[in-house]
Design an enzyme around this catalytic site. Sequence first.
Site, PDB file in Angstrom:
ATOM      1  N   ASN A  48       0.870  -1.183   0.000  1.00  0.00           N
ATOM      2  CA  ASN A  48       0.000   0.000   0.000  1.00  0.00           C
ATOM      3  C   ASN A  48       0.906   1.231   0.000  1.00  0.00           C
ATOM      4  O   ASN A  48       1.472   1.584   1.027  1.00  0.00           O
ATOM      5  CB  ASN A  48      -0.901  -0.023   1.254  1.00  0.00           C
ATOM      6  CG  ASN A  48      -1.766   1.230   1.342  1.00  0.00           C
ATOM      7  OD1 ASN A  48      -1.820   2.028   0.402  1.00  0.00           O
ATOM      8  ND2 ASN A  48      -2.446   1.399   2.468  1.00  0.00           N
ATOM      9  N   LYS A  67       0.098   4.254  -0.355  1.00  0.00           N
ATOM     10  CA  LYS A  67      -0.551   5.466   0.198  1.00  0.00           C
ATOM     11  C   LYS A  67      -0.298   6.645  -0.758  1.00  0.00           C
ATOM     12  O   LYS A  67      -0.287   6.443  -1.968  1.00  0.00           O
ATOM     13  CB  LYS A  67      -0.079   5.721   1.619  1.00  0.00           C
ATOM     14  CG  LYS A  67      -0.273   4.481   2.515  1.00  0.00           C
ATOM     15  CD  LYS A  67      -0.039   4.722   3.964  1.00  0.00           C
ATOM     16  CE  LYS A  67      -0.252   3.432   4.745  1.00  0.00           C
ATOM     17  NZ  LYS A  67      -0.118   3.584   6.168  1.00  0.00           N
ATOM     18  N   HIS A 109      -9.701   1.720   5.342  1.00  0.00           N
ATOM     19  CA  HIS A 109      -8.396   1.942   5.982  1.00  0.00           C
ATOM     20  C   HIS A 109      -8.560   3.028   7.051  1.00  0.00           C
ATOM     21  O   HIS A 109      -9.300   3.992   6.866  1.00  0.00           O
ATOM     22  CB  HIS A 109      -7.367   2.371   4.923  1.00  0.00           C
ATOM     23  CG  HIS A 109      -5.958   2.310   5.441  1.00  0.00           C
ATOM     24  ND1 HIS A 109      -5.450   3.265   6.304  1.00  0.00           N
ATOM     25  CD2 HIS A 109      -4.970   1.398   5.255  1.00  0.00           C
ATOM     26  CE1 HIS A 109      -4.205   2.930   6.607  1.00  0.00           C
ATOM     27  NE2 HIS A 109      -3.887   1.803   5.988  1.00  0.00           N
ATOM     28  N   GLU A 161      -6.778   5.413   7.857  1.00  0.00           N
ATOM     29  CA  GLU A 161      -6.470   6.779   7.407  1.00  0.00           C
ATOM     30  C   GLU A 161      -7.655   7.396   6.677  1.00  0.00           C
ATOM     31  O   GLU A 161      -7.843   8.612   6.706  1.00  0.00           O
ATOM     32  CB  GLU A 161      -5.205   6.759   6.526  1.00  0.00           C
ATOM     33  CG  GLU A 161      -3.963   6.568   7.390  1.00  0.00           C
ATOM     34  CD  GLU A 161      -2.815   5.848   6.703  1.00  0.00           C
ATOM     35  OE1 GLU A 161      -2.817   5.711   5.467  1.00  0.00           O
ATOM     36  OE2 GLU A 161      -1.898   5.411   7.437  1.00  0.00           O
ATOM     37  N   GLU A 164      -5.348  -4.290  11.160  1.00  0.00           N
ATOM     38  CA  GLU A 164      -4.330  -3.237  11.251  1.00  0.00           C
ATOM     39  C   GLU A 164      -4.570  -2.430  12.522  1.00  0.00           C
ATOM     40  O   GLU A 164      -5.357  -1.465  12.499  1.00  0.00           O
ATOM     41  CB  GLU A 164      -4.429  -2.294  10.049  1.00  0.00           C
ATOM     42  CG  GLU A 164      -4.057  -2.897   8.727  1.00  0.00           C
ATOM     43  CD  GLU A 164      -3.478  -1.852   7.767  1.00  0.00           C
ATOM     44  OE1 GLU A 164      -2.360  -2.069   7.307  1.00  0.00           O
ATOM     45  OE2 GLU A 164      -4.123  -0.839   7.496  1.00  0.00           O
ATOM     46  N   GLY A 216       2.587   2.979  10.824  1.00  0.00           N
ATOM     47  CA  GLY A 216       3.512   4.091  10.604  1.00  0.00           C
ATOM     48  C   GLY A 216       4.272   4.525  11.842  1.00  0.00           C
ATOM     49  O   GLY A 216       4.882   5.589  11.862  1.00  0.00           O
ATOM     50  N   SER A 258       3.579  -1.421  10.512  1.00  0.00           N
ATOM     51  CA  SER A 258       5.037  -1.390  10.707  1.00  0.00           C
ATOM     52  C   SER A 258       5.733  -2.701  10.363  1.00  0.00           C
ATOM     53  O   SER A 258       6.664  -3.128  11.050  1.00  0.00           O
ATOM     54  CB  SER A 258       5.366  -0.969  12.151  1.00  0.00           C
ATOM     55  OG  SER A 258       4.905   0.343  12.389  1.00  0.00           O
TER      56      SER A 258
END
Length: 253
Positions: free
Chosen positions: A9, A11, A96, A98, A167, A173, A212
């Site tokens: 991904n 992003k 997701h 985000e 996740e 991150g 991560s």
Amino acid sequence: MKKFLLVANWKLNGSKKMISDYLSSLKSLASVYSKKNIIVIAPPTIYLSQVYKDINNIDIFLGAQNVDINLKGAFTGETSVLMLKDIGVKYVIVGHSERRLFHNETNNIIIKKFNLIKNLNLIPILCIGEIQNNNYSQTKKIIEEQLNCIFKVLGKEAFRNTVIAYEPIWAIGTGLSADPKHVQYIHKFIRNYIQEYDPISIKSTIIQYGGSINSVNTEEFIQQPDIDGLLIGSASLDAKEFLKIIEIANYYT
Ligand code: 13P
């Protein structure tokens, strides 16, 4: 022997030059590795076609990071699942954290997207997970809620031919990946939970972990029996690093 699903991904990262460099280093080896595992690259929407041109002959699949809830019409700036399918996308990430956080995506929106993707025979990658590093029972409760809202609307077969990406938000991150044993426990919980609704669907549901992941910690995750794949963010932006991850998964396939 199980095949791992390894999804890059990207992003909001990438450029024409980065993609051509990336794919030329991946090409030499990916054609060998992709026979053993399923490899997906999910670039920003604008680069989907460029990536597709280059991966088509090396058995890597194309993933999209998002899709609109409408199929067509007056929805300026959006991308339809019909268009994704038209240009060769196979997997679509949905829900997701985000997008939930920065674009106010609610469960209702996520259910609609998940359903549209499935209806068009593409494969949704549904992201779920807790915000804080909780104890097991709190995490299970949050996951139950996230799965239940899909079950309630789409019925007990909702997860047939789909991917669930666990996740934990605190692991994304941050460099703080979750403990692989914790992930194993949660994945088993997810598997059992879905199985209770529909024993058949679980055979076609892939449960992957994201947060991560890098070439150093991949091995510990990949060895867990209920981890079927990885959703990789920043480490997947470096072709060499992504190749190392693929290589490790390959060893355990
Ligand atoms: P990182 O691998 O950068 O933590 O991102 C994980 C992720 O959000 C993949 O979707």
